[in-house]
Design an enzyme around this catalytic site. Structure first.
Site, PDB file in Angstrom:
ATOM      1  N   CYS A   3       4.946   4.526  -4.151  1.00 24.67           N
ATOM      2  CA  CYS A   3       4.836   3.766  -5.406  1.00 24.67           C
ATOM      3  C   CYS A   3       3.667   4.273  -6.240  1.00 24.67           C
ATOM      4  CB  CYS A   3       4.715   2.274  -5.108  1.00 24.67           C
ATOM      5  SG  CYS A   3       6.280   1.559  -4.532  1.00 24.67           S
ATOM      6  N   GLN A  11       0.824  -1.209   0.000  1.00 22.30           N
ATOM      7  CA  GLN A  11       0.000   0.000   0.000  1.00 22.30           C
ATOM      8  C   GLN A  11       0.863   1.265   0.000  1.00 22.30           C
ATOM      9  OE1 GLN A  11      -3.176   0.669  -0.499  1.00 22.30           O
ATOM     10  NE2 GLN A  11      -3.518  -1.487  -0.911  1.00 22.30           N
ATOM     11  N   SER A  12       2.035   1.201  -0.623  1.00 22.48           N
ATOM     12  CA  SER A  12       2.957   2.340  -0.650  1.00 22.48           C
ATOM     13  C   SER A  12       2.369   3.545  -1.397  1.00 22.48           C
ATOM     14  CB  SER A  12       4.254   1.897  -1.336  1.00 22.48           C
ATOM     15  OG  SER A  12       5.032   3.022  -1.694  1.00 22.48           O
ATOM     16  N   ASN A  13       2.345   4.674  -0.711  1.00 19.92           N
ATOM     17  CA  ASN A  13       1.911   5.928  -1.350  1.00 19.92           C
ATOM     18  C   ASN A  13       2.959   6.413  -2.340  1.00 19.92           C
ATOM     19  OD1 ASN A  13      -0.488   6.325   0.345  1.00 19.92           O
ATOM     20  ND2 ASN A  13       1.020   6.525   1.978  1.00 19.92           N
TER      21      ASN A  13
END
Ligand code: PLP
Length: 354
Positions: A86, A82-84
């Site tokens: 990325c 859930q990387s912002n």
């Protein structure tokens, strides 16, 4: 150094326009009133505009320009599923017309749905490779995953492409990032905030920030020291412990000071970090975080997120309850974004709603 000179220096770096700036700065009186105060403000870097906003848009203005100068046609990076970071890399890549390849790590406790940021990565047509990792994994360091990233980069080169390896969060000097551009973008963000506050006759005593990969914190530390020494930066970690985060902040701050040729130094006293409010670790949601998210949502109509800002907000609320801040302190909460993750965590959030 005066503000103008510092601004000019920062403006001499190549930059790709990606963010809507300046982001809003405003008081949050209903929230403040809960704690018997009238001097709490918010800086809305969740409103930077790029694919639902967040702090990574500022960093990517500098980092994408660096990638393009190095003739890259594919950007490779990594983060949690859930990387912002990325998600904003995927969006920025489309804006400048290159490919994005994302290496995403899935802990057993992370949501397993293709929702939130992961859904947006796919909407932006990023290539995603998901790897299962151990429940205790904290952050995803380049040294640990180099072999995966290198293998992907080699594949791209073999196919005739020019990859740019960007470190997680756009922070540490790893891969192809050879200047602390992430931190420099947050020196700039602090200048923006300082001028907005000045216009509203607010002298900032404390600035609360969420720290993950360290460059947002580092940039703020450098800028505050250079132009507003009365402002103390208070960082809330959501992954690594205090000692690790302090080292990142220090190293990145020193690199930034030397890159910008500033005549200041960051001491151990400048680095204020709390690591007791992150709960069960990076990306693992708990009830306290949801209560904090509700607190700001129900008083100000402002959304924070389950992985970063909700946890920092919980820490901030604890400090307010403990009367950590002198009564007259003007306090700013820097909202660094992350709200798309709300959708990936919605099942758990609903269970925890009070
Ligand atoms: C990445 C991120 C942070 C932390 O910023 P770093 O510069 O990586 O420390 C904070 N909040 C949100 C929402 C983020 O996505």
């Amino acid at each position: 150094m005066d503000i103008k000179t510092l601004q000019n220096k920062i403006n001499s770096y190549p930059r790709t326009p990606l963010a809507c700036l300046p982001t809003p700065f405003a008081p949050i009186p209903n929230f403040a009133k809960l704690f018997g105060r009238d001097n709490i403000y918010i800086k809305r870097d969740d409103q930077t505009g790029l694919a639902f906003g967040g702090n990574k848009a500022r960093k990517l203005e500098f980092i994408m320009a660096d990638a393009l100068n190095k003739k890259a046609d594919v950007i490779i990076t990594w983060g949690g599923v859930q990387s912002n970071w990325c998600r904003q890399v995927a969006a920025a890549a489309k804006k400048v017309g290159i490919k994005a390849r994302l290496v995403l790590f899935q802990k057993p406790q992370f949501p397993k749905t293709v929702d939130g940021n992961l859904f947006l990565d796919k909407l932006f047509a990023a290539t995603t490779d998901v790897f299962e990792v151990d429940a205790n994994t904290k952050t995803f360091l380049y040294k640990d995953i180099r072999f995966i990233i290198k293998a992907i980069a080699e594949k791209e080169i073999a196919a005739g492409h020019t990859p740019y390896i960007a470190p997680v969060g756009g922070s540490l000097l790893e891969g192809d990032l050879d200047k602390p551009l992430g931190a420099i973008s947050y020196v700039n963000a602090f200048l923006e905030l300082f001028l907005q506050a000045q216009q509203q006759n607010v002298k900032i005593d404390k600035l609360i920030v969420t720290t993950g990969s360290g460059s947002t914190h580092a940039g703020l530390l450098v800028a505050a020291k250079a132009i507003s020494p009365q402002t103390k930066i208070i960082a809330m970690t959501v992954g690594d412990d205090k000692a690790t985060m302090a080292q990142y902040a220090k190293d990145l701050a020193e690199a930034t000071i030397s890159e910008l040729a500033l005549d200041i130094s960051i001491t151990d006293d400048d680095i204020i970090i709390f690591d007791e409010f992150g709960g069960e670790g990076y990306g693992v949601l708990n009830q306290q975080t949801v209560a904090a998210i509700e607190c700001l949502a129900l008083t100000e109509g402002i959304l924070t997120d389950p992985v970063y800002t909700g946890k920092a907000l919980f820490g901030f609320i604890q400090l307010l309850k403990q009367r950590y801040f002198p009564k007259d302190d003007n306090i700013v909460f820097l909202h660094t974004g992350g709200t798309p993750a709300l959708f990936a965590y919605k099942q758990q959030i609903i269970e925890y709603l009070t």
